[in-house]
Design a protein around this motif. Structure first.
Motif, PDB file in Angstrom:
ATOM      1  N   ASN A  79       0.823  -1.207   0.000  1.00 22.56           N
ATOM      2  CA  ASN A  79       0.000   0.000   0.000  1.00 22.56           C
ATOM      3  C   ASN A  79       0.855   1.255   0.000  1.00 22.56           C
ATOM      4  OD1 ASN A  79      -2.448  -1.304  -0.079  1.00 22.56           O
ATOM      5  ND2 ASN A  79      -2.657  -1.408   2.155  1.00 22.56           N
ATOM      6  N   GLU A  80       2.059   1.166   0.569  1.00 22.82           N
ATOM      7  CA  GLU A  80       2.941   2.326   0.644  1.00 22.82           C
ATOM      8  C   GLU A  80       3.599   2.650  -0.688  1.00 22.82           C
ATOM      9  OE1 GLU A  80       2.916  -0.157   2.785  1.00 22.82           O
ATOM     10  OE2 GLU A  80       2.033   0.882   4.512  1.00 22.82           O
ATOM     11  N   ASP A  81       3.335   1.825  -1.714  1.00 18.89           N
ATOM     12  CA  ASP A  81       3.959   2.023  -3.021  1.00 18.89           C
ATOM     13  C   ASP A  81       2.908   2.164  -4.120  1.00 18.89           C
ATOM     14  OD1 ASP A  81       6.029   2.252  -4.852  1.00 18.89           O
ATOM     15  OD2 ASP A  81       6.192   0.086  -5.173  1.00 18.89           O
ATOM     16  N   ARG A  82       1.662   2.425  -3.781  1.00 18.86           N
ATOM     17  CA  ARG A  82       0.608   2.498  -4.787  1.00 18.86           C
ATOM     18  C   ARG A  82       0.726   3.774  -5.621  1.00 18.86           C
ATOM     19  NH1 ARG A  82      -5.091   1.317  -2.009  1.00 18.86           N
ATOM     20  NH2 ARG A  82      -5.712   0.974  -4.178  1.00 18.86           N
ATOM     21  N   VAL A  83       0.469   3.626  -6.920  1.00 23.57           N
ATOM     22  CA  VAL A  83       0.564   4.739  -7.856  1.00 23.57           C
ATOM     23  C   VAL A  83      -0.664   4.749  -8.758  1.00 23.57           C
ATOM     24  CG1 VAL A  83       1.809   5.650  -9.861  1.00 23.57           C
ATOM     25  CG2 VAL A  83       3.074   4.813  -7.892  1.00 23.57           C
ATOM     26  N   LEU A  84      -1.175   5.934  -9.010  1.00 19.32           N
ATOM     27  CA  LEU A  84      -2.193   6.121 -10.042  1.00 19.32           C
ATOM     28  C   LEU A  84      -1.921   7.450 -10.738  1.00 19.32           C
ATOM     29  CD1 LEU A  84      -4.863   5.268 -11.464  1.00 19.32           C
ATOM     30  CD2 LEU A  84      -6.047   6.713  -9.803  1.00 19.32           C
ATOM     31  N   HIS A  85      -1.673   7.373 -12.033  1.00 21.76           N
ATOM     32  CA  HIS A  85      -1.500   8.573 -12.856  1.00 21.76           C
ATOM     33  C   HIS A  85      -2.613   8.578 -13.891  1.00 21.76           C
ATOM     34  CE1 HIS A  85       0.988  10.771 -16.175  1.00 21.76           C
ATOM     35  NE2 HIS A  85       0.035  11.530 -15.690  1.00 21.76           N
ATOM     36  N   VAL A  86      -3.324   9.688 -14.012  1.00 19.83           N
ATOM     37  CA  VAL A  86      -4.439   9.785 -14.947  1.00 19.83           C
ATOM     38  C   VAL A  86      -4.224  10.995 -15.850  1.00 19.83           C
ATOM     39  CG1 VAL A  86      -6.941   9.820 -15.206  1.00 19.83           C
ATOM     40  CG2 VAL A  86      -5.927   8.881 -13.117  1.00 19.83           C
ATOM     41  N   ARG A  87      -4.266  10.755 -17.166  1.00 17.03           N
ATOM     42  CA  ARG A  87      -4.259  11.841 -18.149  1.00 17.03           C
ATOM     43  C   ARG A  87      -5.678  11.981 -18.685  1.00 17.03           C
ATOM     44  NH1 ARG A  87      -0.467  13.745 -21.834  1.00 17.03           N
ATOM     45  NH2 ARG A  87       0.904  13.781 -20.014  1.00 17.03           N
ATOM     46  N   LEU A  88      -6.288  13.125 -18.428  1.00 15.76           N
ATOM     47  CA  LEU A  88      -7.702  13.348 -18.735  1.00 15.76           C
ATOM     48  C   LEU A  88      -7.874  14.379 -19.838  1.00 15.76           C
ATOM     49  CD1 LEU A  88      -8.641  13.655 -15.010  1.00 15.76           C
ATOM     50  CD2 LEU A  88      -9.615  11.896 -16.453  1.00 15.76           C
TER      51      LEU A  88
END
Length: 858
Positions: A199-208
């Motif tokens: 959980n300490e390494d979760r990533v979410l990148h969103v290009r909208l």
């Protein structure tokens, strides 16, 4: 003394803190890849080029999911997930109707969001979205997925877009997934035996693609100091900027780091990797090339990672990297763009180790690389590297340096550290080629950064006590320096009715920096002596001041890169059509960069939100010297800073709206391209002047009050005492803005305890983390004579300011044409009533006549 894709925003603050994430027990996630016998390079190439999977195209309706502060709603549309990378799904592309909601946590961040988007809260409908993740996003959305129609057509339409967008996050995901690479010397294990992404390494990148705002980026990185980012890449008049709309930490209580490291994160505890020393052997081949062998002593302070990031200029090509004599796999990235590349010019290289690193492990890294990072500027000057980093580093962190340079005999090279005989222990003065020389420079203490300058210099010397100040300057200016204007001698002009006579052309001789080098050396020596008397002894054994082409200057440990313009004589500056105040500011550059030896070199800033401290302190230190020499010029400089902050851009927005000093490099944006320099220098300098003035007023004696609070410099001032404490307590360390204020609070007199608390929190909230420049007025002032004194009641108004603004306002009585300080009033909000005692017979009071506050005076 520093726009990019969001995955690498602000020099990698969100990129590499994953390297420092503790090995806590993770919650299993669906995206955990299975073990496959692939190399790090193969994994990286897959991550940066992964496309959409035709078998994973779905319809999705009325589905919502949250990631930290982000709330996403996919109302109706088609979503396709990516192909597997090492057994895991790492992305998706959505087309249809959706919405995102993000609420910034405080007033400065909401004001920033409003400036860029027109609203304090991000609530935007979007038509497409590219999601990139390393967690269970696919599994979370799976219950809402329904078989899609026209899968091939959808993938055909959006696959190339998805592949192009995949590049931005490849290095960040490599840090996560490198833990699943095969381990040297161990048999392959099944995917079930692997730990999942924690959980300490979760990533979410969103290009909208928003309906109103256009294309923008959202980023959540659990391993980053500030886990939430939102912003937009914009190009204005040919220049690209990454406008950071908001950035904030989910956990506001951030632990203070021991090192500054823009590669691995701005704060959050000791860096996982420590580089204790460098030994760098460099062959300099003017006018363009460097070839380097660099050996680094590395200690693992917190283990578990397989990949470690370094910075290295994109113009340098790595031939080989070894660890303890064995070849090491590496990936050299080229992904920075826009504002931050222009400021720093660095790239990133990932080192992938054959086994997970162990806490306490020590090793030697050896880099061999070279490339075209020098440029010939003319006039016997070279410029080193598009402001890139010429040696592999992990940001500003204290290390020892042993530097050796080989270069042509007709050049002079000056570097950080103390020059030693290259034939001594560890040197290599033998095997020199004809026409080649060698020099060696060793830091006599750990320093945060190392560098060199090269030119066809003349050398002069000045002394500041036991410290030798060497100044190196060329005989001419660089080619880009403006040419002198040709003047016509009116006495030799043709006379009407007579024969034409030759016209005499008066061309001033071109500037020669070497002719003025002694003046520069003497100015730096005087600044050293002045700062040493206030802040404690000069931190290093010697100081070299070297001419650098261009308008910018930098102060590094024991080595100043000084703009050619700083070598101009007063007459030559007049030829550049400088205004009087601009000329004064240009004359302060020498003292400013000298002050960086204390502020920025000996004491470091902690994170991008604290970088203003060092620029403002160095600037104010130089202005304290100016104030001692010429108080009127000091006032004119401070007035210019005030005017600049109130000046409006093309959109009608005042520069002060760029944000508070705590926004750091975020201040430079498409709205305010020079925002960082203007706010850090201008407002930052005013903040220290305000602190100093109110602390000095609180200790002012009645006798000195009658003199009108004379402008003096004394090591016994509470402000100066606090700065000496900062230097002593934080030398060789980094400091946060909050820690700086805690030191000032130790010197805070009771009269400055707002609401009875020995705290400067009010100053932080109102002034450091604020943008206001209020207008102060008096209202309803009443004078009542008593035995031996006059009682005064009235109201202080703060106009053009937020309701929460708190200001310590000095109030002066006017007696027989002179001003006498009678006290300070904490103006809290738009109206504050006050009661003060003044000398008998007082019938006039004024607010801040010496302009010690950043307020509107017109």
């Amino acid at each position: 003394m520093g726009a990019l894709r969001l995955a690498l925003v602000l020099g990698g603050m969100t990129l590499s803190r994953a390297q420092n994430a503790p090995n806590t027990e993770p919650r299993p996630v669906a995206a955990a890849p299975t073990a496959q016998a692939i190399s790090a390079e193969t994994l990286y190439l897959q991550l940066r080029s992964v496309g959409l999977d035709k078998s994973r195209v779905y319809r999705i309706r009325e589905t919502s999911f949250d990631r930290a502060a982000f709330h996403f709603t996919l109302d109706d549309g088609t979503i396709a997930f990516t192909e597997d990378v090492a057994g895991g799904i790492t992305g998706a592309f959505f087309e249809g109707d959706g919405e995102v909601l993000l609420v910034p946590p405080d007033q400065p961040e909401r004001a920033s969001m409003a400036m860029f988007t027109g609203a304090a809260i991000l609530e935007e409908r979007f038509v497409t979205a590219y999601f990139r993740f390393n967690d269970e996003t696919f599994a979370e959305l799976q219950p809402a997925l329904r078989p899609g129609d026209n899968s091939s057509e959808f993938v055909s339409q959006w696959n190339e877009t998805a592949r192009n967008l995949a590049q931005a996050d490849a290095l960040r995901l490599l840090l996560s997934f490198s833990q699943f690479l095969p381990i040297a010397g161990k048999a392959q294990v099944s995917g079930a035996e692997h730990n999942a992404i924690s959980n300490e390494d979760r990533v979410l990148h969103v290009r909208l693609q928003g309906r109103r705002l256009g294309t923008f980026d959202l980023f959540y990185d659990a391993a980053a100091t500030e886990q939430i980012w939102a912003g937009q890449l914009r190009t204005v008049e040919g220049t690209s900027y990454f406008d950071v709309w908001t950035a904030f930490a989910l956990n506001r209580q951030i632990q203070h780091p021991e090192v500054v490291n823009p590669v691995t994160g701005e704060a959050g505890g000791p860096d996982a990797i420590n580089i204790s020393s460098y030994q760098i052997k460099t062959e300099v081949k003017p006018p363009t090339r460097l070839d380097v062998n660099a050996s680094l002593q590395m200690e693992v302070r917190q283990g578990g990672q397989r990949a470690v990031m370094f910075e290295l200029s994109r113009f340098l090509q790595i031939k080989q990297i070894e660890v303890d004599g064995h070849p090491l796999e590496f990936i050299h990235n080229q992904a920075l763009e826009g504002t931050q590349l222009a400021r720093r010019g660095n790239d990133l290289v990932a080192l992938v180790f054959p086994q997970p690193l162990q806490t306490g492990q020590r090793m030697e890294l050896h880099f061999i690389y070279g490339g075209e990072v020098l440029s010939e500027a003319g006039g016997g000057l070279l410029y080193v590297g598009a402001r890139g980093t010429w040696y592999p580093n992990r940001g500003l962190a204290m290390s020892k340096f042993d530097l050796e340079f080989r270069y042509p005999e007709n050049w002079t090279l000056v570097a950080t550290g103390k020059r030693l005989d290259a034939a001594g222990p560890g040197g290599s003065s033998t095997n020199l080629l004809p026409g080649e020389q060698v020099s060696r420079w060793i830091s006599d203490r750990p320093i945060p950064i190392a560098g060199f300058n090269l030119g066809k210099y003349a050398r002069v010397v000045a002394q500041s006590g036991s410290v030798t100040v060497e100044t190196y300057a060329a005989s001419a200016m660089e080619r880009s320096f403006p040419k002198n204007e040709v003047e016509i001698d009116p006495a030799r002009l043709p006379t009407r009715g007579l024969h034409t006579v030759p016209v005499q052309v008066l061309a001033p001789p071109p500037p020669s920096p070497s002719r003025n080098a002694q003046t520069v050396a003497d100015a730096s020596a005087r600044a050293l002596q002045f700062f040493g008397s206030l802040f404690g002894p000069y931190p290093y054994s010697s100081l070299a001041v070297t001419q650098m082409p261009g308008v910018l200057s930098q102060g590094w440990p024991g080595l100043i890169f000084l703009s050619s313009y700083a070598f101009l004589t007063p007459a030559e500056k007049l030829q550049q059509h400088m205004s009087p105040v601009t000329k004064t500011l240009s004359e302060q550059v020498i003292a400013h960069e000298t002050a960086h030896q204390w502020w920025g070199d000996a004491v470091l800033w902690s994170g991008y939100r604290d970088q203003w401290i060092m620029e403002a302190l160095a600037n104010y230190s130089s202005l304290m010297l100016l104030q001692l020499q010429d108080p009127l010029q000091f006032r004119s400089v401070m007035e210019k800073y005030r005017e600049d902050l109130l000046a409006k851009n093309k959109e009608g927005l005042p520069l002060m709206n760029a944000g508070p000093v705590t926004f750091g490099v975020r201040l430079s944006s498409s709205h305010f391209p020079a925002g960082y320099e203007a706010i850090s220098y201008g407002r930052g300098t005013w903040l220290f002047h305000m602190l100093r003035s109110m602390m000095r007023d609180a200790e002012t004696t009645p006798d000195s009050r009658r003199k009108g609070a004379a402008e003096t410099q004394s090591a016994e001032e509470p402000f100066i005492r606090a700065l000496r404490t900062v230097r002593e307590r934080y030398e060789g360390k980094s400091i946060t803005t909050r820690e700086l204020l805690r030191v000032f609070e130790e010197q805070l007199p009771p009269s400055l305890w707002y609401e009875g608390k020995r705290s400067l929190d009010w100053f932080y909230q109102s002034w450091i983390n604020g943008t206001a420049i209020p207008k102060l007025e008096l209202q309803a002032v009443k004078y009542t004579d008593k035995a031996g004194s006059t009682s005064i009641n009235g109201t202080v108004l703060q106009k053009a300011a937020p309701n929460e603004l708190v200001t310590s306002v000095p109030v002066y009585a006017v007696i027989a044409g002179k001003t006498v300080l009678i006290g300070r009033v904490f103006a809290d909000g738009p109206e504050t009533q006050f009661h003060l005692i003044a000398p008998s017979g007082t019938r006039k009071i004024i607010l801040d006549p010496h302009q010690t506050l950043l307020t509107r005076v017109h």
